[in-house]
Design an enzyme around this catalytic site. Structure first.
Site, PDB file in Angstrom:
ATOM      1  N   TYR A 153       0.844  -1.191   0.000  1.00 63.04           N
ATOM      2  CA  TYR A 153       0.000   0.000   0.000  1.00 63.04           C
ATOM      3  C   TYR A 153       0.884   1.249   0.000  1.00 63.04           C
ATOM      4  CZ  TYR A 153      -3.742  -3.190   1.541  1.00 63.04           C
ATOM      5  OH  TYR A 153      -4.634  -4.221   1.644  1.00 63.04           O
ATOM      6  N   PRO A 186     -16.152  -3.953   3.699  1.00 64.37           N
ATOM      7  CA  PRO A 186     -17.493  -4.368   4.116  1.00 64.37           C
ATOM      8  C   PRO A 186     -18.580  -3.376   3.721  1.00 64.37           C
ATOM      9  CG  PRO A 186     -16.291  -3.473   5.987  1.00 64.37           C
ATOM     10  CD  PRO A 186     -15.309  -3.575   4.849  1.00 64.37           C
ATOM     11  N   LEU A 187     -18.168  -2.184   3.281  1.00 71.36           N
ATOM     12  CA  LEU A 187     -19.123  -1.188   2.805  1.00 71.36           C
ATOM     13  C   LEU A 187     -19.149  -1.129   1.279  1.00 71.36           C
ATOM     14  CD1 LEU A 187     -18.377   1.681   5.355  1.00 71.36           C
ATOM     15  CD2 LEU A 187     -20.072  -0.151   5.507  1.00 71.36           C
ATOM     16  N   GLY A 188     -18.681  -2.205   0.634  1.00 74.30           N
ATOM     17  CA  GLY A 188     -18.671  -2.225  -0.829  1.00 74.30           C
ATOM     18  C   GLY A 188     -17.825  -1.103  -1.398  1.00 74.30           C
ATOM     19  N   ARG A 189     -16.667  -0.853  -0.764  1.00 72.86           N
ATOM     20  CA  ARG A 189     -15.762   0.238  -1.152  1.00 72.86           C
ATOM     21  C   ARG A 189     -16.481   1.583  -1.173  1.00 72.86           C
ATOM     22  NH1 ARG A 189     -11.163  -2.346  -2.422  1.00 72.86           N
ATOM     23  NH2 ARG A 189     -11.300  -4.439  -3.286  1.00 72.86           N
ATOM     24  N   GLY A 190     -17.436   1.715  -0.253  1.00 75.78           N
ATOM     25  CA  GLY A 190     -18.169   2.965  -0.117  1.00 75.78           C
ATOM     26  C   GLY A 190     -19.480   3.010  -0.870  1.00 75.78           C
ATOM     27  N   PHE A 191     -19.677   2.110  -1.824  1.00 78.29           N
ATOM     28  CA  PHE A 191     -20.883   2.161  -2.653  1.00 78.29           C
ATOM     29  C   PHE A 191     -22.139   1.968  -1.802  1.00 78.29           C
ATOM     30  CE2 PHE A 191     -24.044   0.895  -5.734  1.00 78.29           C
ATOM     31  CZ  PHE A 191     -23.712   1.616  -6.872  1.00 78.29           C
ATOM     32  N   GLY A 209     -24.114   4.866  -0.163  1.00 72.80           N
ATOM     33  CA  GLY A 209     -24.951   5.739  -0.976  1.00 72.80           C
ATOM     34  C   GLY A 209     -24.338   7.084  -1.282  1.00 72.80           C
TER      35      GLY A 209
END
Length: 322
Positions: free
Chosen positions: A54, A201-206, A209
């Protein structure tokens, strides 16, 4: 802060993924990131996740600065195995024993510590058998440089082979309402007492919303991610809208709904689940931690369960994020 065990390693029930503080998610600020890591410790987060690739080592240096003077209060997890030294288009997934040991020494130096608590193989190696790679990792445990071993994005067969060489404490894999591939591996994890560490776990922020490809920085990989763009992005918006609607009904944020769903899977899967949502901001971190107190009833879980079948688009571009 609630606590849980990853194969014997006692950690906070939620960790902090640090990757976005250095790379892949657009511009970041060193001082803000340092402040956020310190705030995380203040509120009880003790598991911090990084990797040598990273920011080409930048992230490990940053994390080392962020937890300086508080080493005994935290558990550091880092990863090795993705060699980008010849460029992203020529990256190699390595696991040869000399490379394993050199990688660990370099990570310890960047982090400014004498050991890491959890050392992951970042991806199954292309140039070594898993037994040889894990054997070299086991020698690091014997030398006191690593406490526990982990693997990332492995299948059930490789996990069994690795665990036969040395106990594996945790498997790190993408896991959320729109990525559930690791459920093919969790039966073996439950059998062997191995914990699950979901990244993204947040879908890369998607799933919050609030992230849309059209508004992302040019150097944010999500602006080109198949799930965020084009027709797939439009189709996937239904998933984010459903999560938001449930949050409005419950009086919580969409991110908290998505994280609460991840936590709710622990009993069904029979494994300890410690998600590591990433953020650069203390306010978002507080919101994520608050999800530990959100409980979803059976009707809400049933409403969320089919969303993963609706996902359009692949997880990565050709090069992707590893």
């Amino acid at each position: 802060m609630k606590r849980t065990s990853l194969g014997g390693l006692d950690v906070s029930a939620q960790g902090l993924g640090c990757m976005g503080m250095s790379e892949y998610y657009g511009s970041s600020d060193w001082d803000t990131s340092i402040a956020t890591t310190g705030h995380a410790v203040d509120v009880g987060v003790t598991l911090f996740d990084t990797a040598d690739q990273y920011g080409a080592g930048h992230n490990e240096v940053l994390l080392g600065r962020g937890i300086a003077g508080r080493r005994d209060d935290v558990q550091i997890a880092t990863k090795f195995g993705i060699d980008r030294s010849s460029g992203d288009d020529k990256r190699v997934l390595r696991g040869d024993p000399p490379y394993v040991k050199r990688s660990c020494e370099a990570s310890l130096l960047r982090l400014g510590v004498d050991h890491v608590d959890l050392y992951y193989l970042h991806r199954p190696p292309q140039n070594a058998e898993i037994e040889d790679t894990v054997g070299a990792m086991a020698e690091l445990v014997q030398a006191g440089k690593v406490r526990y071993l982990g693997l990332s994005e492995v299948d059930a067969e490789l996990l069994r082979r690795a665990h036969a060489v040395h106990p594996i404490a945790a498997v790190q894999s993408e896991y959320s309402l729109w990525t559930r591939d690791v459920e093919q591996v969790t039966p073996v994890m439950a059998e062997l007492g191995i914990g699950l560490v979901p990244y993204a776990p947040l879908g890369r922020g998607f799933l919050t919303g609030s992230v849309h490809a059209a508004t992302l920085d040019a150097d944010d990989f999500r602006a080109r991610n198949p799930r965020f763009t084009g027709e797939a992005g439009r189709r996937n918006q239904v998933i984010a809208d459903t999560v938001r609607a449930i949050g409005e009904r419950l009086g919580v944020l969409p991110a908290q709904v998505a994280l609460a769903w991840v936590y709710a899977q622990a009993q069904r899967l029979g494994v300890a689940v410690v998600p590591i949502p990433g953020t650069r901001h203390a306010e978002r971190l507080d919101q994520n931690v608050a999800a530990l107190d959100v409980e979803l009833d059976d009707a809400t879980l049933a409403e969320l369960q089919p969303l993963s079948d609706m996902v359009a688009g692949g997880r990565y571009t050709e090069l992707g994020v590893r």
